[in-house]
Design a protein around this motif. Structure first.
Motif, short mmCIF file in Angstrom:
data_model
loop_
_atom_site.label_atom_id
_atom_site.label_comp_id
_atom_site.label_asym_id
_atom_site.label_seq_id
_atom_site.Cartn_x
_atom_site.Cartn_y
_atom_site.Cartn_z
N THR A 1 0.84 -1.20 0.00
CA THR A 1 0.00 0.00 0.00
C THR A 1 0.87 1.25 0.00
O THR A 1 0.65 2.18 -0.77
CB THR A 1 -0.93 0.01 1.23
N LYS A 2 1.88 1.23 0.87
CA LYS A 2 2.75 2.40 1.00
C LYS A 2 3.49 2.70 -0.32
O LYS A 2 3.62 3.85 -0.71
CB LYS A 2 3.77 2.14 2.12
N HIS A 3 3.96 1.64 -0.97
CA HIS A 3 4.79 1.85 -2.16
C HIS A 3 4.03 1.86 -3.47
O HIS A 3 4.50 2.42 -4.47
CB HIS A 3 5.89 0.78 -2.23
N ILE A 4 2.87 1.23 -3.51
CA ILE A 4 2.18 1.07 -4.78
C ILE A 4 0.71 1.50 -4.72
O ILE A 4 0.28 2.43 -5.41
CB ILE A 4 2.27 -0.40 -5.26
N HIS A 5 -0.06 0.79 -3.89
CA HIS A 5 -1.53 0.97 -3.91
C HIS A 5 -1.98 2.41 -3.81
O HIS A 5 -2.79 2.88 -4.60
CB HIS A 5 -2.17 0.20 -2.75
N GLN A 6 -1.50 3.10 -2.78
CA GLN A 6 -2.06 4.42 -2.46
C GLN A 6 -2.01 5.39 -3.64
O GLN A 6 -2.85 6.27 -3.75
CB GLN A 6 -1.32 5.03 -1.26
N TYR A 7 -1.05 5.22 -4.53
CA TYR A 7 -0.86 6.21 -5.60
C TYR A 7 -1.90 6.15 -6.71
O TYR A 7 -2.03 7.09 -7.49
CB TYR A 7 0.54 6.09 -6.20
N GLY A 8 -2.61 5.03 -6.83
CA GLY A 8 -3.55 4.94 -7.95
C GLY A 8 -2.84 5.27 -9.24
O GLY A 8 -1.75 4.76 -9.52
N LYS A 9 -3.41 6.20 -10.01
CA LYS A 9 -2.78 6.60 -11.27
C LYS A 9 -1.90 7.84 -11.11
O LYS A 9 -1.55 8.49 -12.10
CB LYS A 9 -3.86 6.89 -12.31
N MET A 10 -1.54 8.18 -9.86
CA MET A 10 -0.69 9.36 -9.66
C MET A 10 0.72 9.12 -10.21
O MET A 10 1.46 10.07 -10.48
CB MET A 10 -0.61 9.73 -8.18
N LYS A 11 1.10 7.84 -10.31
CA LYS A 11 2.41 7.54 -10.89
C LYS A 11 2.24 6.58 -12.07
O LYS A 11 1.40 5.69 -12.01
CB LYS A 11 3.31 6.86 -9.85
N LYS A 12 3.07 6.73 -13.08
CA LYS A 12 3.06 5.81 -14.22
C LYS A 12 3.76 4.51 -13.81
O LYS A 12 4.58 4.50 -12.89
CB LYS A 12 3.82 6.43 -15.41
N PRO A 13 3.47 3.41 -14.52
CA PRO A 13 4.03 2.12 -14.11
C PRO A 13 5.55 2.11 -13.95
O PRO A 13 6.07 1.69 -12.91
CB PRO A 13 3.58 1.17 -15.21
N LEU A 14 6.27 2.63 -14.94
CA LEU A 14 7.73 2.56 -14.84
C LEU A 14 8.27 3.50 -13.76
O LEU A 14 9.33 3.26 -13.18
CB LEU A 14 8.37 2.85 -16.19
N ILE B 1 6.71 3.95 -10.90
CA ILE B 1 6.57 3.19 -9.66
C ILE B 1 7.72 2.21 -9.50
O ILE B 1 8.36 2.12 -8.45
CB ILE B 1 5.21 2.45 -9.63
N ILE B 2 8.01 1.49 -10.57
CA ILE B 2 9.10 0.51 -10.52
C ILE B 2 10.39 1.18 -10.06
O ILE B 2 11.08 0.71 -9.15
CB ILE B 2 9.34 -0.13 -11.92
N GLU B 3 10.69 2.31 -10.67
CA GLU B 3 11.96 2.97 -10.34
C GLU B 3 11.95 3.59 -8.95
O GLU B 3 12.93 3.52 -8.21
CB GLU B 3 12.32 4.00 -11.42
N ASP B 4 10.81 4.18 -8.57
CA ASP B 4 10.72 4.77 -7.23
C ASP B 4 10.86 3.69 -6.15
O ASP B 4 11.51 3.90 -5.13
CB ASP B 4 9.37 5.48 -7.03
N VAL B 5 10.23 2.54 -6.38
CA VAL B 5 10.20 1.52 -5.35
C VAL B 5 11.51 0.72 -5.31
O VAL B 5 12.07 0.49 -4.25
CB VAL B 5 9.02 0.54 -5.57
N THR B 6 11.98 0.33 -6.49
CA THR B 6 13.10 -0.62 -6.51
C THR B 6 14.43 0.06 -6.81
O THR B 6 15.47 -0.58 -6.80
CB THR B 6 12.86 -1.73 -7.56
N GLU B 7 14.38 1.35 -7.10
CA GLU B 7 15.57 2.15 -7.40
C GLU B 7 16.38 1.59 -8.56
O GLU B 7 17.61 1.74 -8.61
CB GLU B 7 16.43 2.32 -6.14
N GLU B 8 15.70 0.92 -9.47
CA GLU B 8 16.35 0.59 -10.75
C GLU B 8 15.28 0.42 -11.81
O GLU B 8 14.09 0.49 -11.53
CB GLU B 8 17.21 -0.68 -10.62
N LYS B 9 15.73 0.22 -13.05
CA LYS B 9 14.78 0.05 -14.14
C LYS B 9 14.22 -1.36 -14.12
O LYS B 9 14.67 -2.20 -13.35
CB LYS B 9 15.48 0.33 -15.48
N LEU B 10 13.24 -1.62 -14.99
CA LEU B 10 12.69 -2.96 -15.10
C LEU B 10 13.83 -3.95 -15.33
O LEU B 10 14.66 -3.75 -16.21
CB LEU B 10 11.70 -3.01 -16.28
#
Lengths: 499, 499
Positions: free
Chosen positions: A456-469, A471-480
């Motif tokens: 929820t903290k890293h993904i759910h809460q944002y809904g469409k506020m962030k684009k998929p890639l 989110i990936i980069e914000d959460v995992t600090e690297e690219k896909l």
């Protein structure tokens, strides 16, 4: 400034109006799939038509255009700015297709689905071919209307996975394919063979339901904001963020359909139930993409509920609901059985390892068609060649081959990659989560709340506020990065198959 | 002429649009009462607000006015002519009330319902009194906006029973009251007393459901155009004429609630399922009035399912579903028990005979309030006096008296008479039907189809194409006549109570 505030208010009112239509159309869809008596369908379909047209009118209205122009990059409210961007996207994509052309497309689409059904039953691709050709042509035209930078297929990908490109996919899929086919060869060569026949046994429907409800509660699915019904094709559907419903299907001789299916849909539902209330009644109050959504369902289905830790905690509970079925099955045998790997023809029945290979076949064919490198008439042969190449098996007829999925008949090109992307996203999230949480220990103890909270903290809460890639980069600090999926699968199957 | 045709088409399109909103709002109401998870309610209510406002806008739009003016008495299509009249009625009634006043009214209404609930729980009328005074004042004002010929109360009656007047009601109710109170005195004096305690006994819910489903099928309720669900307050609801749903409530110790309740709602449903398909998606595709609707539910509930003939055919079936409960109860004792007459405080628990007396009390009070002959503050005392006068009992508190019904808290004045009218209509239809069909023999043989067909031919099919009193006169070839109800009850209770 005062002026901006009043335009913002009007814009929000319009969003609320559109969202009211969306909510009742969605309720109608839920009802159509779960409760409606058969004769009620005809008029209900016309009702949906009237309301959908209303939504289309509002989304492409002159007023909408004015609000977008007045607010874009001028509002100081971040949510409104994102909503404006989303509305602009919808406005552009909808208004770029000439209405007459779109209506013709909708007609071809609805005919195609009926023809596809017939073609599949008869295993006769030639019936479907002319329709599929038209649908491919329409999608090519639309892609050109929408525009793209490098590859025409990118314009279609954008519908399901904004920001995703053919270039990225080619790279990750190529690496992933090599790793998966390599792993598959080793598994095929192994003399260790899990026996999934031990999973077959009578398990009453009401008990399966009671067990899945317990698991859903463990996951943190809020039954005060949702409900579970029965359907032939299970799904998750969002009426509003406090009314997120799921459905499942029971097979009294094989619990896997209901248990893993419900956990899968429950994963989708957790995403939708935990979007920030600040986004309610706007187009931002939903999952950001097909792929990120699938990452949530697959996270729970595979990374949680197909894990050894999960069954260490829940196997006795399962057995208490099905006292005779697994009496002589050890936890170890049970765990290996639910993780059996076996190349098969049908995508939706595929195991964790081969699933992504099914997706890549579809991706390569779609890309080839859109880029004019392949022709519709050659699809059955190309399909079968790729099946043999990647999975080592050849479908006996096109029914088990190129005709198995409904997606193309519905004109959905660019959709399939999201399934495999979701899987890679999930593995990448899993890898990051493990740095912060003792995931296996939490699962083993049945304390799933910290896992849900992390998501929820890293993904759910944002809904469409962030684009998929993003989110990936914000959460995992690297690219896909497909390595995490490969690593996860390698570890898992090395253990199970003694590789 | 060509011009009329194209205006007709546009008008029909507008009707379809309004009907689409109506259908989804109705679906929302069904879902709110049967399936929605608790936290989903808040946003759903806002959604209903948005869509209801939309309907109001369309019904009172300039465009609607133009169509009405262009088509009224100019179209040659009878259905369109009736639809125009119905739309004009709605247009006039909605547009005569100033918007600000109506909004204030809606606010008072919604507060009143909450306050009424509290007042009822505490049996404290003084809490509710100021709100009720406001609601009465609003209704007086609205009645004056709408206009009337003889009595201000007629303007309110018109909302539920078009064409009905205080003059007609005074006449029929006065005759009916004398007959009923006379009959009640005789029954009270009789030494024969049916024993309804024999009806109490364990009857599993699923078996009650199975039995009621069998009865609904006998009645001709089409499950392909409807469904049965469970709720606290049973109701019938029409999504469209091929999706007419009913709900029921089960008491495992007393089957009467579910069985008679479901048959009652089934009677409403038969009306809605059998309206002519030609009227679909117009405002004519529903029952013509509250009273005629109630005549259909009461016909099935009382004239069919509380008859000796019905249980002669169905008692064994009932016993097969509740094997222990009625083992030593003879058919005769069972029949008498379900027809026990006993004055009671609560309207919705009243028997066939005393029910209409409950209604008359409400009618007289409403009429007195609207005509300025009574004041809200005096209602509790007036209520109790009338209860003693007509039923011979006095409520211990206002909770069992003037505070028992929700109707006034919702601002519904003029609604109650329809319940008693429905009963008289049903008796009058029953009388006519018996001239053409051997009703008792059909019921005794379980062949209910001719009864349903008769009702469809004479009543159902017309929807709102005929006004209530028009239907009465067309079907029975006379005006509303309370004698038939009196005659039916006299015969029935003479037999049961040995009068």
């Amino acid at each position: 400034m005062e002026n901006i505030k009043s335009i913002e208010k009007e814009f929000i009112d319009l969003l609320h109006e559109i969202d009211a239509y969306r909510e009742v159309i969605t309720l109608t869809q839920w009802d159509l799939r779960t409760k409606i008596p058969p004769k009620g369908v005809e008029q209900r379909s016309e009702v949906v038509g009237v309301l959908s047209e209303k939504v289309h009118q509002l989304e492409t209205s002159e007023k909408m255009k004015q609000y977008i122009d007045a607010l874009k990059n001028k509002t100081e409210d971040k949510i409104i700015q994102k909503a404006v961007e989303t509305c602009e996207e919808t406005y552009n994509r909808s208004s770029k297709i000439p209405i007459a052309e779109f209506k013709e497309y909708v007609m071809v689409q609805s005919k195609s689905e009926a023809i596809w059904q017939e073609a599949r039953e008869k295993a006769d691709f030639s019936l479907f071919q002319p329709y599929l050709e038209k649908l491919v042509d329409f999608n090519k035209k639309f892609a050109n209307y929408w525009g793209y930078k490098d590859n025409i297929y990118d314009a279609l990908l954008h519908n399901f996975e904004p920001g995703m490109t053919t270039k990225i996919l080619d790279e990750v899929f190529s690496k992933l394919r090599q790793a998966l086919t390599g792993l598959l060869s080793k598994i095929n060569a192994s003399t260790t063979k899990p026996d999934s026949s031990v999973l077959i046994g009578h398990f009453p429907k009401s008990n399966q339901e009671a067990f899945t409800v317990e698991v859903l509660k463990q996951m943190g699915y809020d039954f005060e904001s949702g409900r579970l019904d029965e359907t032939i094709h299970p799904f998750e559907i969002t009426l509003n963020m406090n009314d997120v419903r799921i459905t499942t299907r029971y097979d009294e001789e094989d619990f896997r359909m209901a248990v893993f299916g419900t956990i899968h849909e429950g994963g989708h539902a957790l995403y939708e139930q935990n979007i920030s209330p600040k986004l309610a009644r706007t187009p931002l109050a939903t999952g950001t993409s097909m792929g990120i959504h699938e990452s949530q369902s697959l996270f729970w289905e595979n990374f949680v509920s197909r894990s050894k830790a999960f069954w260490g905690n829940n196997y006795d509970l399962l057995k208490s609901y099905a006292p005779d079925a697994f009496e002589h099955v050890t936890l170890e045998d049970f765990y290996c059985a639910i993780n059996e790997v076996k190349p098969s023809f049908i995508r939706i029945e595929a195991d964790e390892l081969t699933y992504a290979l099914h997706i890549m076949i579809r991706y390569e064919l779609e890309k080839g068609l859109m880029n004019g490198e392949m022709e519709v008439k050659d699809l059955p042969q190309l399909w079968n060649e790729k099946m043999e190449d990647y999975l080592g098996i050849k479908p006996p007829t096109d029914k088990e081959g190129v005709l198995q999925d409904i997606h193309w008949a519905g004109g959905d090109f660019g959709y399939f990659p999201s399934y495999a992307l979701g899987y890679m996203y999930a593995a990448q999230f899993h890898h990051t989560m493990k740095k912060e949480l003792n995931v296996d220990q939490l699962i083993a103890s049945g304390d799933l709340a910290p896992i849900k909270e992390w998501l929820t903290k890293h993904i759910h809460q944002y809904g469409k506020m962030k684009k998929p890639l993003e989110i990936i980069e914000d959460v995992t600090e690297e690219k896909l990065n497909s390595d995490y999926l490969v690593q996860y699968l390698t570890e898992k199957y090395t253990d199970i198959y003694g590789l």
